[in-house]
Scaffold this active site. Structure first.
Site, mmCIF file in Angstrom:
data_model
loop_
_atom_site.group_PDB
_atom_site.id
_atom_site.type_symbol
_atom_site.label_atom_id
_atom_site.label_comp_id
_atom_site.label_asym_id
_atom_site.label_seq_id
_atom_site.Cartn_x
_atom_site.Cartn_y
_atom_site.Cartn_z
ATOM 1 N N HIS A 197 0.850 -1.194 0.000
ATOM 2 C CA HIS A 197 0.000 0.000 0.000
ATOM 3 C C HIS A 197 0.882 1.239 0.000
ATOM 4 O O HIS A 197 1.816 1.340 0.782
ATOM 5 C CB HIS A 197 -0.891 0.028 1.240
ATOM 6 C CG HIS A 197 -1.730 1.261 1.329
ATOM 7 N ND1 HIS A 197 -2.899 1.414 0.619
ATOM 8 C CD2 HIS A 197 -1.548 2.413 2.012
ATOM 9 C CE1 HIS A 197 -3.409 2.599 0.875
ATOM 10 N NE2 HIS A 197 -2.620 3.224 1.724
ATOM 11 N N ASP A 213 -15.275 2.631 7.671
ATOM 12 C CA ASP A 213 -14.263 3.586 7.217
ATOM 13 C C ASP A 213 -14.861 4.593 6.241
ATOM 14 O O ASP A 213 -14.579 5.795 6.326
ATOM 15 C CB ASP A 213 -13.070 2.893 6.564
ATOM 16 C CG ASP A 213 -12.054 3.906 6.050
ATOM 17 O OD1 ASP A 213 -11.516 4.660 6.882
ATOM 18 O OD2 ASP A 213 -11.829 3.974 4.828
ATOM 19 N N ARG A 267 -14.914 12.767 8.675
ATOM 20 C CA ARG A 267 -13.622 13.425 8.957
ATOM 21 C C ARG A 267 -13.338 14.507 7.930
ATOM 22 O O ARG A 267 -12.801 15.570 8.255
ATOM 23 C CB ARG A 267 -12.498 12.380 8.946
ATOM 24 C CG ARG A 267 -12.510 11.480 10.175
ATOM 25 C CD ARG A 267 -11.632 10.258 9.948
ATOM 26 N NE ARG A 267 -10.254 10.609 9.651
ATOM 27 C CZ ARG A 267 -9.402 9.839 8.969
ATOM 28 N NH1 ARG A 267 -9.779 8.655 8.523
ATOM 29 N NH2 ARG A 267 -8.183 10.244 8.745
ATOM 30 N N SER A 314 -7.653 3.756 9.428
ATOM 31 C CA SER A 314 -8.359 3.767 8.145
ATOM 32 C C SER A 314 -7.618 2.909 7.114
ATOM 33 O O SER A 314 -8.197 2.043 6.451
ATOM 34 C CB SER A 314 -8.494 5.219 7.666
ATOM 35 O OG SER A 314 -8.925 5.289 6.332
ATOM 36 N N LYS A 339 -8.543 -1.416 5.980
ATOM 37 C CA LYS A 339 -8.792 -1.844 4.606
ATOM 38 C C LYS A 339 -7.802 -2.924 4.170
ATOM 39 O O LYS A 339 -8.160 -3.891 3.490
ATOM 40 C CB LYS A 339 -8.753 -0.636 3.664
ATOM 41 C CG LYS A 339 -10.005 0.238 3.838
ATOM 42 C CD LYS A 339 -9.958 1.513 3.014
ATOM 43 C CE LYS A 339 -9.114 2.563 3.677
ATOM 44 N NZ LYS A 339 -9.255 3.913 3.135
HETATM 45 N N1 URA Z 1 -6.035 7.318 3.177
HETATM 46 C C1 URA Z 1 -6.951 6.550 3.790
HETATM 47 O O1 URA Z 1 -7.308 5.493 3.287
HETATM 48 N N2 URA Z 1 -7.449 6.944 4.967
HETATM 49 C C2 URA Z 1 -7.081 8.087 5.572
HETATM 50 O O2 URA Z 1 -7.550 8.383 6.646
HETATM 51 C C3 URA Z 1 -6.124 8.886 4.923
HETATM 52 C C4 URA Z 1 -5.627 8.473 3.727
#
Ligand code: URA
Ligand code: CA
Length: 436
Positions: free
Chosen positions: A83, A162, A169, A184, A188
């Site tokens: 990632h 999320d 947010r 977050s 994932k």
């Molecule tokens: N990328 C994400 O997936 N989540 C965040 O909170 C910030 C960047």
């Protein structure tokens, strides 16, 4: 406890129990007892007071449990994932995914789309004629079992908490909280099922984290979190002050990935970082016994064309034209191609990665809003990196545009974001450090 008491506890610097965190996250995700304004207040309390390690693990686990998880256990081999926190000209996935698969790792990867100044792997892949990224879970698993690699868009209802929390947010000034970003991202990644997760945390003017200290803290928290939840995780902290690759734009970035896998750009920044990331994956997966052997293996797979062949196989499996790996002129081409000459002579002292990304967006390569269409053909080829000598009148970049107006816009942004001065600046490291 009622929601009021949970908010009060965090506001006053208290530590939640895992049960309290589950109640908040699942109550909010399922519209059961936690109102949007209460979650907003709690997120702001977290922004100010932070989270302990046990709180963060509980938060991430609760987010994962809010939806489905991908079960990769039926697939052979060690399942690896990578990632990137996002950048410009950051095409490493298209290079390392086929290389890792060609070496024997299992790459079952879900990627994202571009937003703002950053590019997204799915948009780049879809510039290959015919290629689809919307596979069903079954098609995804079948493809990975057959050829060892697939890169697709999210399937199933992964981490709905999320999506809901991120939207909130976004409008309450609570995106830039390291624990909230860490949970977050990691929720994932955990839901996608890989055993080995490599995080590429970018820092610099094109990254989420502008300075090294913040990038280091984010990396540390994500690595600890992944380990607490039973995954093998490592992070590299890499430079995103200038674009990583030479090309910015969707088809152009596919072209650059292909050129690297054809061994036509040895030693380029994008190649160096991609090889390094692929090597870390192979070492973490136990495919190679140490990092040095892994690097040798990855370079071999570039030199002998196995990585390129695997990319072509992946294109074909996902409905794309596999001849693209032999002939990149089959990718969409922009009608206008024009150089941007340097206004002066000297050294390139800075290339503002985020601004270069915005120049790409101005051309139509990126999105201003979620869901906007993109133009796969347009983009920018950078002719220099920071530290290069340039002469007045020589091209700084070449713009691939759809029309004259966007060409002029991009040209202006490029001239404003490439700094030229009399002294050669000290180079920044491509990979600053490794966090385990
Ligand atoms: N990328 C994400 O997936 N989540 C965040 O909170 C910030 C960047
Ligand atoms: Ca990316």
């Amino acid at each position: 406890m009622n929601p009021y008491q949970l908010i009060l506890k965090k506001r006053n610097g208290g530590e939640h129990t895992p049960e309290e965190i589950r109640e908040l996250v699942l109550g909010f995700a399922n519209d059961q007892g936690i109102e949007t304004y209460q979650m907003a207040a709690w997120l702001m309390a977290v922004w100010f007071k932070g989270m302990t390690v046990p709180e963060l693990s509980a938060l991430t686990q609760a987010m994962v449990d809010s939806g489905d998880q991908i079960d990769l256990s039926s697939l052979p081999g060690v399942k690896v994932d990578k990632h990137s926190t996002g950048g410009v000209g950051d095409t490493t996935t298209l290079i390392l995914a086929p290389l890792a698969a060609a070496a024997g790792a299992t790459v079952a990867k879900m990627s994202g789309r571009g937003l703002g100044h950053t590019g997204g792997t799915l948009d780049k892949l879809e510039s290959v004629p015919g290629l689809r990224t919307d596979l069903t879970s079954q098609q995804f698993l079948d493809q990975v079992r057959r050829i060892g690699v697939a890169v697709i868009s999210q399937t199933g209802n992964l981490v709905p908490a999320d999506g809901k929390m991120y939207s909130l947010r976004d409008v309450t000034a609570t995106v830039d909280s390291i624990p909230l970003i860490a949970s977050s991202v990691m929720s994932k990644k955990i839901a996608c099922g890989a055993e080995v997760i490599l995080l590429d945390v970018k820092y610099g003017r094109g990254a989420f984290m502008e300075n090294l200290a913040d990038a280091r803290e984010l990396a540390r928290r994500m690595v600890d979190l992944g380990k607490a939840l039973g995954r093998r995780v490592r992070a590299v902290i890499s430079d995103m002050d200038q674009p990583l690759g030479t090309m910015i734009g969707n088809a152009l970035e596919v072209q650059e990935a292909i050129e690297i896998l054809r061994n036509e750009r040895p030693g380029s920044a994008l190649e160096v970082v991609s090889v390094e990331l692929a090597a870390h994956l192979l070492e973490m997966a136990g495919v190679s016994e140490n990092l040095e052997r892994a690097r040798v293996r990855v370079r071999e797979l570039i030199q002998n064309g196995e990585g390129l062949r695997k990319l072509g196989e992946m294109f074909r499996a996902q409905g794309g034209d596999p001849r693209v790996v032999e002939d990149t002129s089959l990718l969409p081409q922009a009608p206008i191609i024009e150089p941007v000459p340097s206004p002066s002579s000297g050294f390139v002292t800075g290339i503002h990665a985020q601004q270069i990304g915005f120049a790409g967006t101005a051309l139509g390569a990126g999105r201003k809003r979620k869901g906007d269409p993109i133009d796969p053909a347009v983009g920018i080829i950078m002719e220099h990196r920071v530290g290069d000598a340039v002469e007045a009148g020589q091209p700084l970049a070449v713009v691939h545009a759809r029309d004259r107006q966007t060409l002029a816009e991009a040209r202006q942004i490029l001239l404003d974001s490439i700094a030229i001065g009399p002294d050669r600046p000290a180079p920044r490291k491509l990979i600053e450090e490794i966090v385990e």
